[in-house]
Design a protein around this motif. Structure first.
Motif, mmCIF file in Angstrom:
data_model
loop_
_atom_site.group_PDB
_atom_site.id
_atom_site.type_symbol
_atom_site.label_atom_id
_atom_site.label_comp_id
_atom_site.label_asym_id
_atom_site.label_seq_id
_atom_site.Cartn_x
_atom_site.Cartn_y
_atom_site.Cartn_z
ATOM 1 N N ARG A 1 0.255 -4.075 -9.362
ATOM 2 C CA ARG A 1 0.433 -4.540 -7.980
ATOM 3 C C ARG A 1 1.282 -3.560 -7.162
ATOM 4 O O ARG A 1 1.061 -3.391 -5.973
ATOM 5 N N SER B 1 -0.825 -1.200 -5.551
ATOM 6 C CA SER B 1 -1.807 -1.843 -4.661
ATOM 7 C C SER B 1 -3.177 -1.991 -5.315
ATOM 8 O O SER B 1 -4.196 -2.058 -4.631
ATOM 9 N N TYR C 1 -6.144 -3.988 -7.273
ATOM 10 C CA TYR C 1 -6.657 -5.351 -7.302
ATOM 11 C C TYR C 1 -6.634 -5.862 -8.743
ATOM 12 O O TYR C 1 -6.820 -5.096 -9.684
ATOM 13 N N MET D 1 0.842 -1.179 0.000
ATOM 14 C CA MET D 1 0.000 0.000 0.000
ATOM 15 C C MET D 1 0.891 1.247 0.000
ATOM 16 O O MET D 1 1.863 1.320 0.731
#
Length: 168
Positions: free
Chosen positions: A101, A104, A106, A1
């Motif tokens: 990714r 962060s 999906y 994140m």
């Protein structure tokens, strides 16, 4: 994140107008807004980006650069640009699943007519020094921040010099 007030990953992306776009090259007065969308297969994305296109001038007047990015191929992205009412919106393509990714985002596995894998939506508001100001990440095509709400919020943020939140 990626936490607010920290540097975001770099983005180097090809655009459908046969130019290249790099995040660190952006010099907005206030923010760069990066919108990741699912791709041409998504009718919710079509509506979202068409609404965004209608408000591009308002974002520009607020000192906000805008780009929309997907993992679609060049041909699919070019067809998206031609078929959707998004003229003038910088549209990036071939954003890799691996790069998604790092943001962060999906990733979904396609069903029916969808691509094998694609990114789910995310909105990132980034300061000129490439630090994250705010983000909204979804697992589905719906529940995104409304474009008009983003505009109104950015006006408040800019006028009040409101700090990024969520860094602790």
């Amino acid at each position: 994140m990626i936490k607010p007030r920290t540097k975001t990953p770099e983005i180097h992306i090809d655009l459908v107008n046969d130019t290249k776009w790099t995040l660190s090259d952006q010099k907005p007065e206030h923010f760069t807004m990066v919108i990741f969308y699912r791709g041409k297969h998504c009718p919710v994305c079509k509506s979202y980006l068409e609404t965004l296109q209608k408000h591009l001038d308002a974002f520009s007047k607020k000192g906000v650069n805008v780009i929309a990015i997907s993992s679609d191929t060049k041909d699919v992205a070019k067809a998206t640009y031609e078929e959707w009412d998004i003229d003038g919106l910088p549209l990036g393509y071939n954003f890799s699943i691996e790069d998604a990714r790092t943001w962060s985002l999906y990733i979904s596995e396609g069903v029916k007519e969808e691509p094998k894998h694609f990114i789910e939506p995310g909105v990132f508001i980034i300061k000129p020094d490439q630090t994250l100001y705010a983000s909204s990440i979804q697992t589905m095509p719906f529940a995104r921040p409304r474009i008009t709400d983003l505009l109104n919020s950015l006006e408040y943020v800019i006028n009040q010099d409101y700090p990024a939140r969520g860094e602790a």
